[in-house]
Design a protein around this motif. Sequence first.
Motif, PDB file in Angstrom:
ATOM      1  N   LYS A  58       7.907   5.882  -3.441  1.00 20.23           N
ATOM      2  CA  LYS A  58       8.052   4.547  -2.829  1.00 20.23           C
ATOM      3  C   LYS A  58       7.425   4.540  -1.448  1.00 20.23           C
ATOM      4  O   LYS A  58       6.648   3.652  -1.102  1.00 20.23           O
ATOM      5  N   LYS A  59       7.763   5.565  -0.656  1.00 21.81           N
ATOM      6  CA  LYS A  59       7.272   5.619   0.741  1.00 21.81           C
ATOM      7  C   LYS A  59       5.741   5.732   0.772  1.00 21.81           C
ATOM      8  O   LYS A  59       5.071   5.051   1.528  1.00 21.81           O
TER       9      LYS A  59
ATOM     10  N   LYS B  92       3.544   4.943  -1.572  1.00 15.08           N
ATOM     11  CA  LYS B  92       2.860   3.761  -2.110  1.00 15.08           C
ATOM     12  C   LYS B  92       2.881   2.627  -1.096  1.00 15.08           C
ATOM     13  O   LYS B  92       1.913   1.869  -0.974  1.00 15.08           O
ATOM     14  N   ALA B  93       3.977   2.536  -0.295  1.00 17.70           N
ATOM     15  CA  ALA B  93       4.037   1.493   0.755  1.00 17.70           C
ATOM     16  C   ALA B  93       2.942   1.751   1.789  1.00 17.70           C
ATOM     17  O   ALA B  93       2.298   0.830   2.288  1.00 17.70           O
ATOM     18  N   ARG B  94       2.695   3.030   2.090  1.00 19.42           N
ATOM     19  CA  ARG B  94       1.649   3.369   3.074  1.00 19.42           C
ATOM     20  C   ARG B  94       0.262   3.048   2.559  1.00 19.42           C
ATOM     21  O   ARG B  94      -0.670   2.834   3.323  1.00 19.42           O
ATOM     22  N   LEU B  95       0.098   3.051   1.252  1.00 17.65           N
ATOM     23  CA  LEU B  95      -1.241   2.853   0.689  1.00 17.65           C
ATOM     24  C   LEU B  95      -1.601   1.379   0.465  1.00 17.65           C
ATOM     25  O   LEU B  95      -2.704   1.068   0.076  1.00 17.65           O
ATOM     26  N   LYS B  96      -0.596   0.481   0.701  1.00 19.97           N
ATOM     27  CA  LYS B  96      -0.854  -0.966   0.463  1.00 19.97           C
ATOM     28  C   LYS B  96      -1.863  -1.515   1.450  1.00 19.97           C
ATOM     29  O   LYS B  96      -1.890  -1.102   2.597  1.00 19.97           O
TER      30      LYS B  96
END
Length: 447
Positions: free
Chosen positions: A440-441, A443-447
């Motif tokens: 989750k963490k 993937k949030a950084r990759l948005k």
Amino acid sequence: MKDILNVNLKNAGAFISDEEIFALAQQSLRHLDSLNSGTGAGSDFLGWLSLPDDIIPQIDRIEKIAKHLRSVSDTTVVIGIGGSYLGARAAIEALSHSFAPILKSKHHTVLYAGQNICEDYLADLMEVLDSRNYSIIVISKSGTTTEPAIAFRILKDHLERKVGKAVAADRIIAVTDKSKGALRSLAELNGYETFVIPDNVGGRYSFLTPVGLLPVAVNGHDIKEIVKGAKAMQAVTRSNKTASSNPALLYAAARNLLLQSGRSVEILVSFTPRLHYLAEWWKQLFGESEGKEGKGIFPASVEYTTDLHSLGQYIQEGQRIIFETMLSVRSQEKRITIPKETEDQDQLNFLAGKRLSEVNRSAETGTVLAHTDGGVPVITLEIPELNEFYFGQIIYFFEIACALSGYILDVNPFDQPGVEAYKNNMFALLNKPGYEEAAKKLKARLK
Ligand code: PA5
């Protein structure tokens, strides 16, 4: 007794004095004592120190299994990564014909997998294996490393489809932990022959176990001579009588003094293409052992004269943060003499009658002079010839020098905490069970 490799510090002399080197080597005898008594950092991982003796009872079985693989197949794929791959490849390349894989001869071919996750590489390899009669040696101490595990799953399937499950089982050898890990369970389930990597030997120090010796024996080299060479080096480097005659202490002291003088990059140099993978092994050994807590010398490598035409400019005149350690092989096995031509159209008649090794030696000497003039200290490791005996010496020499150097730097040379970071991210990105929060963490950084 045969010769021992010589550490020649003459060309570092304009940058660090003999007195300084001897003084630090002398002070570092306490680190040698810590290694010998098992009282320093990482003392659970000192099994490699006595491997030249401890491996002897296993040599016959290693040779027997190697002979078996050679008799049932023409090719062996060695699957492994890092410490479970580089030493074997370093030895095989150093000791073999430069074009061994394409040489049509009785030689057994060794190919490699599991040291990358590149789809085209593995597909190309399988294309070759389609027409080969092959065996597999799969090596993983943990038995769970992703790269070799994936390669093994794919190649095991390929081999089983080609020769059937029972024949494949006879041609697969697993080198792994005595009880832990998925590879151990797989081996037991399928009835593979196995070798054990001792608990107290870390991956990058494991060459003198079946990790290194089995693939090398399969390739047809004399592993007894390798062990003899390692033992000869062990005798001179573990003795704490005089620091000034201990090559590993001298090398460890010199490179740390060079670091203190601002040279934070060490380049391992060779003029012999067969040593390419030795440099790869060396970079892992020193990089993983010393690069921690914001410390360590950055290990790099070049091949001359090739790289004198690329990186040579930087080394000669770029930032003065570099020193070189030169692997100087003193004699060549083969002989080529430059021919004389009646018309000296290419203007090379001044070289006529000279051996190529003489030209290469002049390139080496010329480079040392140019680099030292340019502010690059050079340590030379003189290797009488490239054979099994000296290869064994080189391995043990660098292993013990690396351990001593790590202690001089005040780091634990036997752990590698930083290697986990990329693995955790990769598992999270691939949705491995147990990595949901991290995923989750990230993937949030990759948005
Ligand atoms: O030196 C090390 O410990 C590592 O480079 C390992 O050898 C490498 O990660 C492979 O590990 P394993 O043998 O567990 O598959």
